[in-house]
Write an enzyme that holds these catalytic residues in place. Structure first.
Site, PDB file in Angstrom:
ATOM      1  N   GLU A   1      49.509  90.764 120.749  1.00 29.93           N
ATOM      2  CA  GLU A   1      50.525  91.821 120.955  1.00 29.93           C
ATOM      3  C   GLU A   1      51.858  91.107 120.890  1.00 29.93           C
ATOM      4  O   GLU A   1      52.143  90.250 121.721  1.00 29.93           O
ATOM      5  CB  GLU A   1      50.393  92.451 122.347  1.00 29.93           C
ATOM      6  CG  GLU A   1      48.976  92.668 122.802  1.00 29.93           C
ATOM      7  CD  GLU A   1      48.481  94.052 122.508  1.00 29.93           C
ATOM      8  OE1 GLU A   1      49.284  94.866 122.051  1.00 29.93           O
ATOM      9  OE2 GLU A   1      47.288  94.287 122.718  1.00 29.93           O
TER      10      GLU A   1
ATOM     11  N   CYS B   1      59.176  94.692 125.859  1.00 26.49           N
ATOM     12  CA  CYS B   1      58.855  94.626 124.434  1.00 26.49           C
ATOM     13  C   CYS B   1      59.113  95.969 123.764  1.00 26.49           C
ATOM     14  O   CYS B   1      59.410  96.046 122.586  1.00 26.49           O
ATOM     15  CB  CYS B   1      57.411  94.202 124.234  1.00 26.49           C
ATOM     16  SG  CYS B   1      56.319  95.114 125.318  1.00 26.49           S
TER      17      CYS B   1
HETATM   18  N1  LIG Z   1      53.597  93.846 122.133  1.00 23.32           N
HETATM   19  C1  LIG Z   1      53.514  93.755 123.445  1.00 23.32           C
HETATM   20  O1  LIG Z   1      52.719  94.427 124.090  1.00 23.32           O
HETATM   21  C2  LIG Z   1      54.403  92.800 124.180  1.00 23.32           C
HETATM   22  C3  LIG Z   1      54.465  92.871 125.578  1.00 23.32           C
HETATM   23  C4  LIG Z   1      55.281  91.967 126.266  1.00 23.32           C
HETATM   24  C5  LIG Z   1      56.014  91.028 125.577  1.00 23.32           C
HETATM   25  N2  LIG Z   1      55.943  90.996 124.219  1.00 23.32           N
HETATM   26  C6  LIG Z   1      56.745  90.034 123.474  1.00 23.32           C
HETATM   27  O2  LIG Z   1      56.775  88.800 124.177  1.00 23.32           O
HETATM   28  C7  LIG Z   1      57.993  88.115 123.916  1.00 23.32           C
HETATM   29  C8  LIG Z   1      58.607  87.648 125.231  1.00 23.32           C
HETATM   30  O3  LIG Z   1      57.712  86.864 125.940  1.00 23.32           O
HETATM   31  P1  LIG Z   1      57.759  85.264 125.948  1.00 23.32           P
HETATM   32  O4  LIG Z   1      59.167  84.806 125.844  1.00 23.32           O
HETATM   33  O5  LIG Z   1      56.968  84.832 127.145  1.00 23.32           O
HETATM   34  O6  LIG Z   1      56.966  84.927 124.612  1.00 23.32           O
HETATM   35  P2  LIG Z   1      56.508  83.493 124.076  1.00 23.32           P
HETATM   36  O7  LIG Z   1      55.820  83.739 122.785  1.00 23.32           O
HETATM   37  O8  LIG Z   1      57.609  82.518 124.110  1.00 23.32           O
HETATM   38  O9  LIG Z   1      55.441  82.986 125.176  1.00 23.32           O
HETATM   39  C9  LIG Z   1      54.271  83.711 125.458  1.00 23.32           C
HETATM   40  C10 LIG Z   1      53.203  82.743 125.941  1.00 23.32           C
HETATM   41  O10 LIG Z   1      52.839  81.875 124.862  1.00 23.32           O
HETATM   42  C11 LIG Z   1      52.897  80.520 125.292  1.00 23.32           C
HETATM   43  N3  LIG Z   1      53.185  79.674 124.142  1.00 23.32           N
HETATM   44  C12 LIG Z   1      54.395  79.250 123.692  1.00 23.32           C
HETATM   45  N4  LIG Z   1      54.233  78.491 122.580  1.00 23.32           N
HETATM   46  C13 LIG Z   1      52.902  78.430 122.333  1.00 23.32           C
HETATM   47  C14 LIG Z   1      52.117  77.822 121.328  1.00 23.32           C
HETATM   48  N5  LIG Z   1      52.667  77.103 120.348  1.00 23.32           N
HETATM   49  N6  LIG Z   1      50.771  77.987 121.362  1.00 23.32           N
HETATM   50  C15 LIG Z   1      50.191  78.745 122.338  1.00 23.32           C
HETATM   51  N7  LIG Z   1      50.893  79.333 123.325  1.00 23.32           N
HETATM   52  C16 LIG Z   1      52.236  79.193 123.323  1.00 23.32           C
HETATM   53  C17 LIG Z   1      53.962  80.521 126.357  1.00 23.32           C
HETATM   54  O11 LIG Z   1      53.854  79.377 127.174  1.00 23.32           O
HETATM   55  C18 LIG Z   1      53.661  81.825 127.069  1.00 23.32           C
HETATM   56  O12 LIG Z   1      52.605  81.664 127.981  1.00 23.32           O
HETATM   57  C19 LIG Z   1      58.849  89.116 123.162  1.00 23.32           C
HETATM   58  O13 LIG Z   1      58.794  88.810 121.791  1.00 23.32           O
HETATM   59  C20 LIG Z   1      58.174  90.456 123.434  1.00 23.32           C
HETATM   60  O14 LIG Z   1      58.393  91.445 122.462  1.00 23.32           O
HETATM   61  C21 LIG Z   1      55.155  91.848 123.508  1.00 23.32           C
END
Ligand SMILES: NC(=O)c1ccc[n+]([C@@H]2O[C@H](COP(=O)([O-])OP(=O)(O)OC[C@H]3O[C@@H](n4cnc5c(N)ncnc54)[C@H](O)[C@@H]3O)[C@@H](O)[C@H]2O)c1
Length: 519
Positions: free
Chosen positions: A283, A317
């Site tokens: 997501e 999001c």
């Molecule tokens: N579509 C949805 O339902 C939904 C819901 C909530 C948030 N979001 C999205 O999430 C984003 C905001 O959240 P964020 O800043 O925590 O996102 P992010 O992608 O920076 O981090 C999400 C998770 O991924 C981990 N991560 C980071 N790099 C990684 C890698 N290379 N490999 C594996 N894991 C890794 C992070 O440590 C964290 O736990 C926004 O883009 C938002 O739109 C989407």
């Protein structure tokens, strides 16, 4: 096991002084910092390499967490692999009962949990309370869903043949979560995996390890086996290590598109000796547009747009990022939005009057400020610079108009309190602009004409379209949530199909016209 029908957990009525007091008392009673261990089976390795702080008062430490190493990620998966053998054999009704007890544990502590989400992620009270309710909803909803999935679907049974379809758990599920719904989203993904018999390694966001700890506590107190749920606080490298591990069968990810796409690439690499294809439930981000037609009721549209764009400082999001407005009402709507945005109160999350809290961290604040400067250079900010509290990662809400068509502001997910308003000739031009985007998470429409509503519904690619209302606040069981195109793999959290991502179907066919029985 038969359960009463699912109902959403009711949010608190914050107009009542007693409810507000209950929350502020819980905030006063929070004992911080929390110590968050790497927690595998009954082994806890404490550490303080990861520090989560209050975005509104960065000197306040909310949690001191161990930062998982690659070796710990591998150990967590190995333990979860052992745990899977037992947990997947637990009857669906018993797994569901564990989730329901976890929900009850959260319900009893809902004020304390909301206070923690408020401190760790600067979620204003109403949002923090809704986050707790959504986590409870996911537990209740998926518990019921797993029982339904276990009741075997009926296949055609011609004489002499017995056919059976069973859904079985896939294996170890790596749950990789974002910070913006620090309780609901990780709990939702973990609950779905556990309800269907998978074991889970939870990697909470580095900004919210304290909330991650509470999720694992709730599940373990509820009765999920210790080796079926592990907590792996850490940064992106811990998530990447989990995703690469050949023994991880499913990656349940919510977060940015960049990371989600990387995980899809990782999963597509079949490791030598691998015996299962990894499945990714992703997501991701969006660029959410609200279309406002000439006949829209602006008394409804203005507060709904402002709430969608600036609630939780635009860090949902589903938040609105662009308003595509019929040219005949564009100037009037900008004037009304300007007034509404100027009236927004910027302040700490624990002030009940706050509309726009601080952003999650310094980098986010700096990123949004850069976009705000770009809006001032490229367009005509209708609402711009304004004093914000100095302590904390605050950013003033921005309403940008007159941007060029190729502006980054109309393409990038800004994830902050910035709304671009554009004039369009008609609804079809607005639909064309929405359709030109590679992402398709949420969208909105304000129109009083049912034919326009039908037309936009038919043309809209987004996963969740909201008509004549705000575009945030999806409820479990009412608005199954998730994006299309590059916004996600098309699954719907909080919907009936979601659990199918965590299982594989097996069909057994038996010839029952055999010659005699061996007994
Ligand atoms: N579509 C949805 O339902 C939904 C819901 C909530 C948030 N979001 C999205 O999430 C984003 C905001 O959240 P964020 O800043 O925590 O996102 P992010 O992608 O920076 O981090 C999400 C998770 O991924 C981990 N991560 C980071 N790099 C990684 C890698 N290379 N490999 C594996 N894991 C890794 C992070 O440590 C964290 O736990 C926004 O883009 C938002 O739109 C989407």
């Amino acid at each position: 096991m038969s359960l009463p029908p699912f109902v959403n957990e009711p949010v608190l009525e914050l107009r009542r002084a007693a409810e507000r007091r209950r929350l502020t008392d819980a905030l006063d009673a929070l004992q911080l910092p929390l110590r968050v261990p790497v927690w595998i089976d009954d082994e806890r390795r404490k550490g303080d390499e990861l520090i989560s702080t209050d975005p509104g008062a960065p000197e306040r430490v909310v949690a001191l967490a161990a930062r998982a190493t690659q070796a710990e990620a591998a150990a967590a998966v190995a333990t979860a692999k052992r745990g899977f053998a037992r947990w997947s054999a637990v009857p669906a009704g018993e797994r569901a009962a564990a989730l329901l007890r976890a929900a009850a544990w959260m319900r009893e502590r809902r004020a304390e949990l909301a206070a923690l989400a408020l401190r760790e992620c600067a979620k204003p009270w109403a949002d923090a309370d809704a986050d707790v309710c959504e986590a409870i909803d996911f537990l209740e909803f998926y518990a019921r869903g797993a029982i339904e999935l276990d009741a075997r679907p009926t296949l055609l049974q011609p004489p002499g043949e017995r056919n059976e379809l069973r859904y079985v758990a896939r294996g170890v599920c790596a749950v990789i979560a974002p910070w913006n719904f620090p309780l609901a989203i990780p709990m939702g993904m973990a609950a779905a995996a556990l309800a269907t018999g998978n074991s889970v390694v939870l990697k909470p966001a580095e900004q919210a390890p304290g909330c991650g700890l509470r999720i694992v506590e709730a599940l373990r107190v509820g009765g999920v086996a210790l080796d079926a749920i592990a907590l792996l606080p850490g940064e992106g490298d811990a998530g990447a290590a989990l995703a690469r591990d050949p023994d991880v069968a499913t990656i349940a990810f919510t977060g940015s598109s960049a990371v989600g796409l990387e995980l899809l690439r990782t999963a597509a690499e079949v490791a030598p000796g691998a015996r299962q294809l990894k499945r990714v439930v992703a997501e991701m981000g969006g660029k959410n547009c609200i279309i406002v037609d000439a006949d829209a009721d602006l008394d409804e549209a203005v507060p709904a747009i402002v709430d969608s764009a600036f609630g939780y400082a635009g860090q949902k999001c589903s938040a609105a990022s662009r308003a595509l407005v019929h040219e005949s009402i564009h100037d009037l709507l900008v004037e009304r939005l300007t007034g509404a945005v100027q009236g927004l109160q910027i302040g700490p999350a624990d002030d009940f009057a706050t509309d726009v809290p601080p952003l999650i961290e310094r980098d986010a604040r700096d990123r949004v400020r850069r976009y705000a400067e770009l809006a001032a250079r490229e367009g005509t900010p209708a609402v711009g610079a304004r004093d914000v509290p100095q302590d904390g990662w605050y950013c003033a809400p921005v309403l940008a108009t007159g941007l060029p068509h190729d502006s980054e502001l109309l393409r990038d997910e800004i994830f902050g309190p910035l709304l671009a308003v554009e004039a369009v000739r008609d609804v079809d031009e607005a639909c064309d602009r929405v359709d030109a985007l590679p992402v398709a998470l949420t969208g909105g429409l304000f129109s009083r004409n049912p034919r326009t509503v039908d037309h936009v519904v038919a043309r809209s690619p987004v996963g969740n379209l909201y008509v004549n209302r705000a575009i945030t606040g999806a409820m479990v069981g009412r608005q199954p949530f998730g994006g299309n195109r590059l916004s996600g793999t098309g699954t719907k959290a909080g919907g009936h199909d979601y659990l199918l991502q965590f299982v594989e179907p097996r069909v057994v066919t038996e010839n029952t016209v055999r010659h005699g029985l061996v007994v």
